[in-house]
Scaffold this active site. Sequence first.
Site, PDB file in Angstrom:
ATOM      1  N   HIS A 131      42.354  71.198  28.846  1.00 21.26           N
ATOM      2  CA  HIS A 131      41.593  70.727  27.685  1.00 21.26           C
ATOM      3  C   HIS A 131      41.154  71.878  26.775  1.00 21.26           C
ATOM      4  CE1 HIS A 131      37.954  71.226  30.408  1.00 21.26           C
ATOM      5  NE2 HIS A 131      37.511  71.801  29.299  1.00 21.26           N
ATOM      6  N   ASP A 163      44.508  68.093  34.069  1.00 11.42           N
ATOM      7  CA  ASP A 163      43.673  69.021  33.293  1.00 11.42           C
ATOM      8  C   ASP A 163      43.840  70.465  33.747  1.00 11.42           C
ATOM      9  OD1 ASP A 163      42.005  69.712  31.218  1.00 11.42           O
ATOM     10  OD2 ASP A 163      40.181  69.477  32.385  1.00 11.42           O
ATOM     11  N   SER A 238      34.696  76.213  31.910  1.00 12.90           N
ATOM     12  CA  SER A 238      35.958  75.501  32.105  1.00 12.90           C
ATOM     13  C   SER A 238      37.074  76.450  32.529  1.00 12.90           C
ATOM     14  CB  SER A 238      36.399  74.826  30.802  1.00 12.90           C
ATOM     15  OG  SER A 238      36.071  73.479  30.780  1.00 12.90           O
TER      16      SER A 238
END
Length: 288
Positions: A131, A163, A238
């Site tokens: 992402h 992801d 992330s």
Amino acid sequence: MAVQTGLGEPRGPWFVSPELDPEGRARREAEAAARDGAARRWRGRLLTAFAVIALSTVSGAAAGGWVASRGGAPGESAASAAPVPAELVTAAERTVPGVVSVLAGGAGTGGGATGSGFAIDDQQHIITNDHILAKGGGGSVTVELPDGRRYTAEVVGREPSSDLAVLRVPPSAGLSPLPLAKPGTTRVGEPVLAVGSPLGLAGTVTAGIVSAVDRQVRLGQNRHTAVQTDASINPGNSGGPLVNARGEVVGVNTAIATIDGNGSIGIGFAIPIEQVQQTADTIIGKGG
């Protein structure tokens, strides 16, 4: 949903618990509210504010300013006062050199998205979240090393459904690969460290425990099994590693639960290392 001033809009897809509908409302609670009146309605409103969001963040200076502005908040110095076990100090020392910041699509110039990543082998392959690249708009991807060096990264492959994405930097980067935990060895209650670049603060290490394994969360239209942790993680984490006390990667930090978008509340989610290894092997096998 409102977002805390200074954090920027969290980048990446919205994650929602399987118990919540796409608007963040608990179906069972909504039905109970209609039956049981005001008390149930109050609980419904609280759950409406609960969502799980991806951890990449918008680039820019605002995030750093938000952190600085909180420096004098009462009671903050008392947080995390417990002594840190020596093995976690050693694990942090071993992990930080292999963790990088990922800047996608003009991040650092007021656009794009930023996150984290880590070296997975001696061929300079780097694991991160898909992402981050998606929110970068398909632009160039830059990797910043702990010593400040920057390299334009090759995107070896992407797997949006899990992801995950794999990047590669030149051999001159000299990143140290992180060891991976053996499948099925992660246990509830064991201490873990989250390492990455929350709010652009590279090399940040936070400690916690494994709160749950096999936790079901939703990424877009897909449900995933995740490792849940209470280690403090925030937008920008992330793609960074969640490591155990031996310095082994047990998962890739991907999402956090929030209430009213106010950052970490001690409920974070990581893609389990079993899924990471399988996806990385597939991508690298196809992409070289």
